[in-house]
Design an enzyme around this catalytic site. Structure first.
Site, short mmCIF file in Angstrom:
data_model
loop_
_atom_site.label_atom_id
_atom_site.label_comp_id
_atom_site.label_asym_id
_atom_site.label_seq_id
_atom_site.Cartn_x
_atom_site.Cartn_y
_atom_site.Cartn_z
N GLU A 61 0.83 -1.22 0.00
CA GLU A 61 0.00 0.00 0.00
C GLU A 61 0.86 1.27 0.00
O GLU A 61 1.24 1.77 1.06
CB GLU A 61 -0.93 0.01 1.23
N LYS A 80 -2.39 -2.08 -3.24
CA LYS A 80 -3.45 -1.24 -2.64
C LYS A 80 -3.07 0.23 -2.81
O LYS A 80 -2.42 0.82 -1.95
CB LYS A 80 -3.60 -1.60 -1.15
P1 13P Z 1 -9.15 4.10 4.15
O1 13P Z 1 -10.00 3.33 3.20
O2 13P Z 1 -9.93 4.70 5.29
O3 13P Z 1 -8.24 5.07 3.47
O4 13P Z 1 -8.19 3.06 4.85
C1 13P Z 1 -7.54 2.14 4.08
C2 13P Z 1 -6.40 1.63 4.83
O5 13P Z 1 -6.32 0.46 5.10
C3 13P Z 1 -5.34 2.58 5.22
O6 13P Z 1 -4.17 1.86 5.51
#
Ligand code: 13P
Length: 380
Positions: free
Chosen positions: A209, A251
């Site tokens: 991510e 992600k």
């Molecule tokens: P949000 O969808 O609230 O941005 O959170 C996603 C997430 O896992 C952040 O690490």
């Protein structure tokens, strides 16, 4: 001790060689099995139009969200909230995996059932956030580096034994005057790649991510440019660290103008810019891309994901899915407010958001879906 005869010595040597060969086969077999399991888990996470539910807020983040609604910031309130989420009836129809926090993976339901058992019994794959947060990056004012690599191999081993089958690590990229710097992008990309390689070694699918934040006045084009550079750098590092792309999930953020940018974008503009950027930077071997919501409203996150699938789904090499926290949880949290009597209504709201996002994966979401279940409000 007497020397062994030539025949005994030869026999011993042969047995040792055979043992080495057998060990090599066993190692190869178990590494092939691990590879296959990673590929299977990654594809299950994005199969059947489902997506991920991130419920891995760290204690400080969870407490901050509770405080805004007057919910007590205690271990038991966090436990009760997470129990509410995972006992939502039929959650597994839309959710393939949930991402937990270290405190949560060790908790039980009020009746003593481990939360991880409730999750697997619902047919949902348990995952775990393993980074230890974004800290200031030395020598780079205003920029962050995500930490958590020290001791990670042992922590991953423990999480696997507890039943987790995938993991998450979030890097934070801030857009501003003269930032992000190459130093920040490279440091975060390398940490993500080292985390991902350790995950695969431990049998956990890494959710990678790199989040380009929405905060700021930057344009849609600037976000696209930064997101593309970040993703290219991340995939270079994943390659360098020998991460198997078929056994991971990306992600990313959607490509959006900054929250205070004067020119906001339409749903279709966001869909086009996001997919164009991903096509340039994400290899086709990656099975799925599961977006974070990043502070968008729940409805907008669904509408934008839907537009991407309506406009591009049949032409894309990877699945476009979701891994939302706020865009699935927020309406439910606001209804719950820590009150037992509100659990059912909160679960209905959570189920509804999960269902809307599943529809968005198929390109079948529309605003009319939002007006059907005002169940939450009825029950409030
Ligand atoms: P949000 O969808 O609230 O941005 O959170 C996603 C997430 O896992 C952040 O690490």
């Amino acid at each position: 001790m007497a020397d062994s005869s030539p025949t005994e010595a030869t026999g011993f040597r042969h047995r040792r060689e055979i043992a080495v060969i057998l060990q090599k086969f066993t190692n190869e077999e178990s590494s092939q099995m691990n590879t296959q399991n990673l590929i299977d888990t990654a594809s299950k996470l994005v199969a059947s139009d489902k997506g991920l539910l991130a419920m891995d807020e760290s204690n400080p983040t969870c407490n901050k969200r509770f405080a805004k609604l007057g919910i007590p910031q205690t271990v038991d309130a966090r436990r009760a909230y997470r129990e509410l989420i995972i006992t939502t009836p039929c959650l597994g129809e839309s959710i393939s995996g949930v991402i937990l926090y270290d405190e949560t993976i060790r908790q039980q339901k009020k009746d003593g059932t481990p939360l991880i058992k409730v999750i697997t019994d619902a047919g949902i794959i348990p995952g775990i956030k393993v980074d230890t947060g974004a800290k200031d990056l030395a020598g780079h004012p205003g920029e962050k580096i995500t930490e958590g690599l020290d001791g990670l191999r042992d922590r991953l081993k423990e999480y696997f034994q507890m039943g987790a089958r995938f993991a998450k690590w979030r890097a934070v990229i801030i857009v501003g005057d003269g930032i992000p710097s190459r130093g920040c992008i490279e440091a975060n990309a390398q940490a993500l790649a080292r985390y991902a390689a350790l995950c695969q070694e431990a049998g956990l699918v890494p959710v990678v991510e790199p989040e380009v934040l929405m905060d700021g006045a930057h344009t849609l084009e600037r976000c696209r440019e930064v997101t593309e550079e970040v993703l290219r750098t991340v995939f270079n590092q994943l390659y360098t660290q020998r991460v198997m792309l078929e056994g991971m999930i990306l992600k990313p953020n959607m490509v959006l103008p900054g929250l205070t940018c004067l020119k906001q974008a339409t749903v279709d503009e966001v869909a086009d810019a996001t997919v164009r950027c991903l096509l340039r930077a994400v290899p086709a071997a990656v099975p799925g891309i599961a977006f974070l919501s990043g502070g968008q409203s729940a409805e907008l996150a669904s509408a934008r994901l839907n537009a991407m699938n309506v406009r591009f789904k049949s032409r894309l090499p990877w699945a476009l899915a979701f891994s939302f926290a706020r865009a699935i949880q927020q309406p439910a949290l606001e209804i719950w407010q820590g009150k037992e009597a509100q659990v059912l209504a909160a679960q209905q709201a959570l189920f509804h958001r999960a269902k809307c996002n599943r529809a968005a994966r198929r390109g079948e979401y529309n605003a009319a879906m939002e007006s059907i279940p005002q169940l939450a409000k009825i029950a409030a």
